[in-house]
Design a protein around this motif. Structure first.
Motif, PDB file in Angstrom:
ATOM      1  N   LYS A 257       1.114   4.240  -2.863  1.00  0.00           N
ATOM      2  CA  LYS A 257       0.855   5.643  -2.537  1.00  0.00           C
ATOM      3  C   LYS A 257       2.006   6.529  -3.002  1.00  0.00           C
ATOM      4  O   LYS A 257       1.783   7.609  -3.563  1.00  0.00           O
TER       5      LYS A 257
ATOM      6  N   GLU B  61       0.565  10.006  -3.849  1.00  0.00           N
ATOM      7  CA  GLU B  61      -0.341  10.207  -2.720  1.00  0.00           C
ATOM      8  C   GLU B  61       0.407  10.289  -1.388  1.00  0.00           C
ATOM      9  O   GLU B  61      -0.181  10.641  -0.371  1.00  0.00           O
TER      10      GLU B  61
ATOM     11  N   ASP C  53       0.826  -1.211   0.000  1.00  0.00           N
ATOM     12  CA  ASP C  53       0.000   0.000   0.000  1.00  0.00           C
ATOM     13  C   ASP C  53       0.860   1.260   0.000  1.00  0.00           C
ATOM     14  O   ASP C  53       0.599   2.210  -0.747  1.00  0.00           O
ATOM     15  N   GLU C  54       1.886   1.288   0.836  1.00  0.00           N
ATOM     16  CA  GLU C  54       2.766   2.459   0.913  1.00  0.00           C
ATOM     17  C   GLU C  54       3.527   2.665  -0.395  1.00  0.00           C
ATOM     18  O   GLU C  54       3.702   3.798  -0.850  1.00  0.00           O
TER      19      GLU C  54
END
Length: 150
Positions: free
Chosen positions: A106, A111, A102-103
């Motif tokens: 992003k 993001e 997820d990181e």
């Protein structure tokens, strides 16, 4: 104190310090001795020359200078270079654990602020990241580096 030269089944050489030969044998039998590079517990003791204190030894200042110069090898072994690189990665990255995929996404899509991260990802997550054009690399970290020394 006994300083023993050891080697794992994968050929990684390292040094171990033990109170006695019996302490080494006991720890080896209990599976407590492991390779700091790969974590292998199939360890063998290599032959080493005994240290003899003879009456015609060098003066203390000369002995200390000689010992200090022999501590830093002229060229590091491949294992030592790899361990140094792993320590540098650990020092310069943030451990995001299971949030790694997820990181990474992003950061890739703007993001989140770009930074060095490390963590865990499944094979499927890793393949999905690579398919999206996100560069990832597996880095096995020896158990000895994951924990603090006592």
């Amino acid at each position: 104190m006994k300083v023993l030269n050891l080697r794992c089944a994968h050929g990684h050489g390292f040094e171990g310090w033990f109170a006695s030969n019996e302490a080494f044998d006991s720890q080896l039998a209990s599976g407590l001795v492991e390779c700091p590079v790969c974590g292998d517990t199939a360890i063998v003791k290599l032959l080493s020359a005994p240290r003899l204190n003879l009456g015609n030894a060098k003066a203390p200042q000369e002995a200390v200078a000689t010992a200090a110069s022999s501590v830093v090898p002229a060229e590091l072994s491949p294992e030592a270079r790899w361990m140094r690189a792993v320590r540098e990665v650990l020092a310069k990255t943030e451990d995001v654990g299971e949030r790694f995929a997820d990181e990474a996404r992003k950061m890739h899509y703007g993001e989140a602020q770009e930074r060095g991260i490390r963590g865990q990802a499944t094979l499927e997550q890793t393949e999905a990241l690579l398919d999206e054009g996100i560069a990832v690399m597996a880095l096995p970290i020896p158990a000895a580096l994951k924990e603090t020394l006592q």
